[in-house]
Design a protein around this motif. Structure first.
Motif, mmCIF file in Angstrom:
data_model
loop_
_atom_site.group_PDB
_atom_site.id
_atom_site.type_symbol
_atom_site.label_atom_id
_atom_site.label_comp_id
_atom_site.label_asym_id
_atom_site.label_seq_id
_atom_site.Cartn_x
_atom_site.Cartn_y
_atom_site.Cartn_z
ATOM 1 N N THR A 106 0.649 -1.038 -0.016
ATOM 2 C CA THR A 106 0.107 -0.045 -0.067
ATOM 3 C C THR A 106 0.937 1.311 0.188
ATOM 4 O O THR A 106 1.958 1.329 0.350
ATOM 5 N N PHE A 107 0.128 2.305 -0.521
ATOM 6 C CA PHE A 107 0.838 3.871 -0.483
ATOM 7 C C PHE A 107 1.369 4.028 0.978
ATOM 8 O O PHE A 107 2.306 4.487 1.141
ATOM 9 N N LEU B 269 -7.989 14.988 -5.754
ATOM 10 C CA LEU B 269 -7.604 14.634 -4.281
ATOM 11 C C LEU B 269 -6.931 15.840 -3.808
ATOM 12 O O LEU B 269 -7.171 16.278 -2.605
ATOM 13 N N ILE B 270 -5.730 16.359 -4.561
ATOM 14 C CA ILE B 270 -4.994 17.323 -3.886
ATOM 15 C C ILE B 270 -5.724 18.598 -3.763
ATOM 16 O O ILE B 270 -5.634 19.393 -2.889
ATOM 17 N N VAL C 34 -6.652 5.531 -10.349
ATOM 18 C CA VAL C 34 -5.325 5.506 -9.748
ATOM 19 C C VAL C 34 -4.829 7.083 -9.347
ATOM 20 O O VAL C 34 -5.399 8.032 -9.926
ATOM 21 N N ILE C 35 -3.895 6.995 -8.643
ATOM 22 C CA ILE C 35 -2.955 8.157 -8.572
ATOM 23 C C ILE C 35 -1.515 7.774 -8.764
ATOM 24 O O ILE C 35 -1.171 6.704 -9.104
ATOM 25 N N ASN C 36 -0.896 9.029 -9.325
ATOM 26 C CA ASN C 36 0.426 8.849 -10.175
ATOM 27 C C ASN C 36 1.496 9.807 -9.693
ATOM 28 O O ASN C 36 1.657 10.675 -10.412
ATOM 29 N N SER D 295 -7.905 8.300 3.878
ATOM 30 C CA SER D 295 -8.076 6.919 3.693
ATOM 31 C C SER D 295 -8.083 6.467 2.343
ATOM 32 O O SER D 295 -7.565 5.282 2.203
ATOM 33 N N VAL D 296 -8.288 7.199 1.437
ATOM 34 C CA VAL D 296 -8.052 6.727 -0.079
ATOM 35 C C VAL D 296 -6.788 6.461 -0.475
ATOM 36 O O VAL D 296 -6.328 5.629 -1.075
ATOM 37 N N ARG D 297 -5.921 7.503 0.012
ATOM 38 C CA ARG D 297 -4.344 7.411 -0.243
ATOM 39 C C ARG D 297 -3.816 6.247 0.471
ATOM 40 O O ARG D 297 -3.127 5.473 -0.056
ATOM 41 N N SER D 298 -4.185 6.147 1.652
ATOM 42 C CA SER D 298 -3.264 5.164 2.594
ATOM 43 C C SER D 298 -3.484 3.740 1.923
ATOM 44 O O SER D 298 -2.777 2.703 2.012
ATOM 45 N N SER D 299 -4.874 3.469 1.657
ATOM 46 C CA SER D 299 -5.211 2.015 1.095
ATOM 47 C C SER D 299 -4.928 1.926 -0.435
ATOM 48 O O SER D 299 -5.267 0.690 -0.798
ATOM 49 N N ALA D 300 -4.256 2.913 -1.023
ATOM 50 C CA ALA D 300 -4.130 2.700 -2.350
ATOM 51 C C ALA D 300 -2.944 1.630 -2.580
ATOM 52 O O ALA D 300 -2.090 1.527 -1.797
ATOM 53 N N VAL D 301 -3.141 0.690 -3.524
ATOM 54 C CA VAL D 301 -1.938 -0.124 -3.861
ATOM 55 C C VAL D 301 -1.317 -0.278 -5.089
ATOM 56 O O VAL D 301 -1.744 0.324 -6.177
ATOM 57 N N ARG D 302 0.058 -0.545 -4.783
ATOM 58 C CA ARG D 302 1.054 -0.265 -6.046
ATOM 59 C C ARG D 302 0.753 -1.336 -7.102
ATOM 60 O O ARG D 302 0.500 -2.653 -6.865
ATOM 61 N N ILE D 303 0.657 -0.881 -8.068
ATOM 62 C CA ILE D 303 0.425 -1.783 -9.323
ATOM 63 C C ILE D 303 1.300 -1.196 -10.532
ATOM 64 O O ILE D 303 1.590 -0.181 -10.663
ATOM 65 N N GLU D 304 1.696 -2.345 -11.529
ATOM 66 C CA GLU D 304 2.428 -1.791 -12.943
ATOM 67 C C GLU D 304 1.555 -1.978 -13.999
ATOM 68 O O GLU D 304 1.107 -3.312 -14.224
ATOM 69 N N PRO D 305 0.985 -1.026 -14.663
ATOM 70 C CA PRO D 305 0.026 -1.190 -15.585
ATOM 71 C C PRO D 305 0.935 -2.182 -16.795
ATOM 72 O O PRO D 305 2.162 -2.323 -16.883
#
Length: 734
Positions: free
Chosen positions: A114-115, A154-155, A192-194, A232-242
């Protein structure tokens, strides 16, 4: 029967205790919450979620030992739950046990990357960064995937309590996607966030995104609570590779992170098709209405994106025509550009939110005209002030003026005018931070809306007013006629004399104003946000599936030229045709924002890549002027490799290394071969201990910065001599 009754009574009592604990938690009565949870757990001792909640309540009371015991009990119940290890890490960090905190975060990250866990480990340091590069959660393998970037929304909502303009677009599209279950016409849409300078994206939980959107567009918004939802949205974000063949859509302000390359190039080189949604070209075509810094970064980022984006969607036909004309003016090859017009508004209903709240009740019973927008020079509020002043000077009583929006840029003269007139003795009202419910109430009650802006990419308030059935007076410029058609009365924003007469008719001819209202009521067809979102989804899917020629994402860099990144820093004059050859792309995705001296390499590896006029196999000499960070470690070593494509850290002994001089410029000369299609790839590595900038959490970890890049064919001695002469620092051969 007695036993069954007792068990039922026990469960009923447990439920009451849990409910009481939750209510105490929600009102931040941590002592009461902890007590209710304790009593509940005497009955339901294996309830994982409540052991976690008890830990939270005790932590808030600074009863850290007891909180740790509660968390450990939860961990024992569910050892494979990533969040409980994360919560233990937070507690350990809070009590100064950083090494144990890193271990707990590491366990959480191993279960689910997670982020929150990654950012915590990076802030505490002492972690091998390879674990981040190698930790990728389950990802989408199908090509029928479109990633939707929500960083900008989000920002923005972390700073403001309600959505506006560009953020409204993202919010409403997100709402549509969640309502569709993430699937539109067989294509999966993924939020996603990037963040800049990473080699992955972070998948957001759609239900949490929906919670943010629903709350931010609701009738009552507590900004502190909204920020907790976003956290909460940010903290639970999960790293993925497209994966190659997938699509990435940039809906927000693509220019705000100081680098397109740092956010999109790694996706481009993974084989994704990238689309950008352009809202306007005002910073380029009408820079007088924008902050100088915005104009500078927008020109750079838009130029970069012309090489990186595969297709462009726009919010209006006006903006689409401007993008096409811009590319044609610079001689750039045609690319797919298509308008997906924004909504007017959602279908209007006035339900329980149809009330005069304290913020707006001062307008109750008054006739007023309303303008909704940021209060800044481009929006032309002064045009209205001058028109209304004329009416007051004539002894007339027009509807009062209401400006809804926060103060923006270049409004000093307007504010001074309003101050001197005491807001027309209280007849001009300025409101900001209204919820959607409050804004809808004002739309319902106003006599008509006004929008004399000089230029817009779209102009949402024009459509919103029409959707509420209200007549509108708007500028006859840019995209506004696309929104209003024949339902709007138009003015020339540069011609006040004629504009006053248009306003005179709308203000004082009630029969005419009513006729305009009835025409809207009978004939105007609202394009809703759902209509827009469906159109955007289908258009994106079509462009994703189209056979688009491979777009070059490298800058053309001529031999013998010395490129200094600081030439692109704020304060320097940029070439108006920067998009023809966006040289900032040389810095690829591993370098920080351009500063007045150059650009820092982020972490222990970097890449410089450009297209040369040479053929594959030609040998070139590359010159790089670096700057050693003042805090680089004593055993920090640098190596530079040319012509082997993107590569991992070289094996010891296979390449030459040099010690990095701290707080000093130095030039490295190295050679290698040109790759396919004339591409020159330069890999930069730092080995050894590299100190943090400070010993504080979140300190930057970098060792070298780039000040200049140049290259030449190995056999071109004259060109190499000229480069060496220009780079006055001592050259080190590696």
């Amino acid at each position: 029967m007695v036993l069954g009754f007792d068990l039922g009574a026990s469960r009923k009592a447990a439920k009451q205790l849990r409910t009481a604990g939750d209510k105490a938690r929600d009102r931040s009565d941590w002592d009461e919450a902890a007590e209710q949870y304790r009593q509940y757990l005497k009955i339901e001792n294996d309830d994982f979620a409540i052991w976690v909640q008890l830990g939270h309540a005790l932590k808030e009371q600074k009863k850290y030992d007891l909180a740790e015991s509660a968390y450990e009990r939860a961990r024992d119940l569910k050892p494979d739950d990533a969040d409980i290890h994360l919560q233990l890490g937070h507690l350990l960090k809070l009590t100064g046990r950083n090494s144990e905190a890193v271990e707990a975060y590491g366990k959480s990250y191993a279960i689910e990357p997670t982020f929150a866990a990654e950012m915590e480990m990076k802030s505490l340091g002492g972690v091998d960064e390879d674990i981040f590069l190698n930790a990728v959660s389950s990802q989408f393998k199908s090509k029928d995937v479109v990633y939707i970037e929500l960083d900008d929304m989000l920002i923005y909502l972390e700073a403001h309590s309600t959505v506006s303009g560009i953020q409204r677009v993202q919010a409403e599209f997100a709402r549509f996607v969640v309502d569709k279950g993430g699937l539109v016409s067989g294509t999966q849409f993924v939020f996603v966030i990037n963040p800049p300078y990473q080699d992955c994206v972070w998948k957001l939980q759609p239900e949490l995104v929906h919670d943010v959107v629903k709350y931010a567009t609701g009738t009552k918004v507590d900004h502190e609570y909204l920020k907790r939802l976003i956290a909460s949205v940010r903290s639970s974000a999960v790293r993925i590779e497209p994966s190659a063949g997938q699509c990435y859509l940039v809906l927000g302000a693509f220019w705000v992170f100081n680098t397109v390359s740092g956010r999109f190039l790694h996706l481009k080189r993974l084989g994704l098709r990238i689309g950008g949604y352009i809202h306007d070209l005002i910073p380029i075509n009408q820079p007088e209405y924008c902050d100088e810094g915005l104009c500078h970064e927008f020109l750079l980022s838009f130029g970069d994106s012309m090489q990186v984006f595969d297709f462009i969607l726009t919010n209006s036909h006006h903006t689409a025509n401007e993008v096409i004309a811009y590319r044609k003016r610079l001689g750039l090859e045609p690319m797919p550009v298509e308008a997906v017009q924004l909504a007017h508004a959602n279908k209007v209903t006035h339900d329980g939110a149809d009330v005069w709240t304290p913020k707006i009740k001062g307008l109750k019973g008054k006739k007023f005209a309303m303008m909704v927008s940021t209060i800044e020079a481009r929006k032309n509020h002064k045009y209205l002030v001058d028109a209304w002043r004329q009416f007051y000077n004539e002894g007339l009583e027009p509807p009062e003026l209401v400006f809804v929006g926060r103060f923006g840029w270049r409004v000093h003269d307007l504010m001074n005018t309003l101050k001197q007139s005491r807001n027309f003795d209280g007849k001009l009202h300025i409101l900001h931070g209204l919820t959607d419910g409050e804004l809808n109430k004002l739309y319902k009650e106003c006599s008509f809306t006004v929008f004399p802006s000089y230029v817009e990419g779209w102009g949402l308030p024009v459509g919103e007013g029409l959707a509420h059935g209200k007549p509108c007076v708007s500028s006859l410029t840019s995209a506004m006629p696309e929104i209003g058609g024949d339902f709007v009365d138009y003015v020339d924003p540069w011609n006040l004399r004629e504009g006053i007469e248009v306003f005179r008719k709308m203000c004082f001819d009630e029969e005419y104003r009513e006729a305009r209202r009835l025409n809207i009521e009978k004939n105007f067809v609202i394009r809703t946000w759902s209509n827009f979102a469906e159109n955007l989804a289908e258009t994106t899917i079509r462009h994703h599936g189209a056979k688009i020629n491979e777009r070059v994402s490298q800058a053309n860099f001529q031999p013998g030229i010395v490129f200094r990144p600081n030439e692109l820093s704020f304060g320097k004059k940029l070439p108006t045709d920067y998009a023809v050859n966006p040289v900032r792309l040389l810095l690829s995705a591993s370098w920080g924002a351009v500063e007045h001296w150059g650009s820092w390499m982020l972490g222990d590896r970097g890449e410089i890549e450009f297209k040369s006029p040479y053929k594959a196999g030609d040998e070139v000499v590359v010159y790089l002027e670096f700057f050693g960070a003042p805090f680089v470690g004593e055993d920090g070593y640098l190596t530079v490799v040319v012509g082997e494509g993107k590569m991992e850290m070289p094996v010891a002994g296979t390449h030459k290394y040099m010690k990095i001089p701290g707080d000093k410029s130095f030039v490295v000369k190295t050679s290698g071969k040109v790759g396919e299609n004339g591409i020159v790839n330069v890999n930069v590595f730092v080995d050894g201990e590299v100190r943090l900038e400070t010993d504080q959490p979140g300190a930057r970890r970098f060792s070298v910065g780039i000040k200049a890049v140049a290259y030449s064919l190995k056999q071109d001695a004259i060109s190499r001599s000229d480069i060496a002469e220009e780079l006055v620092s001592g050259i080190v051969q590696v």
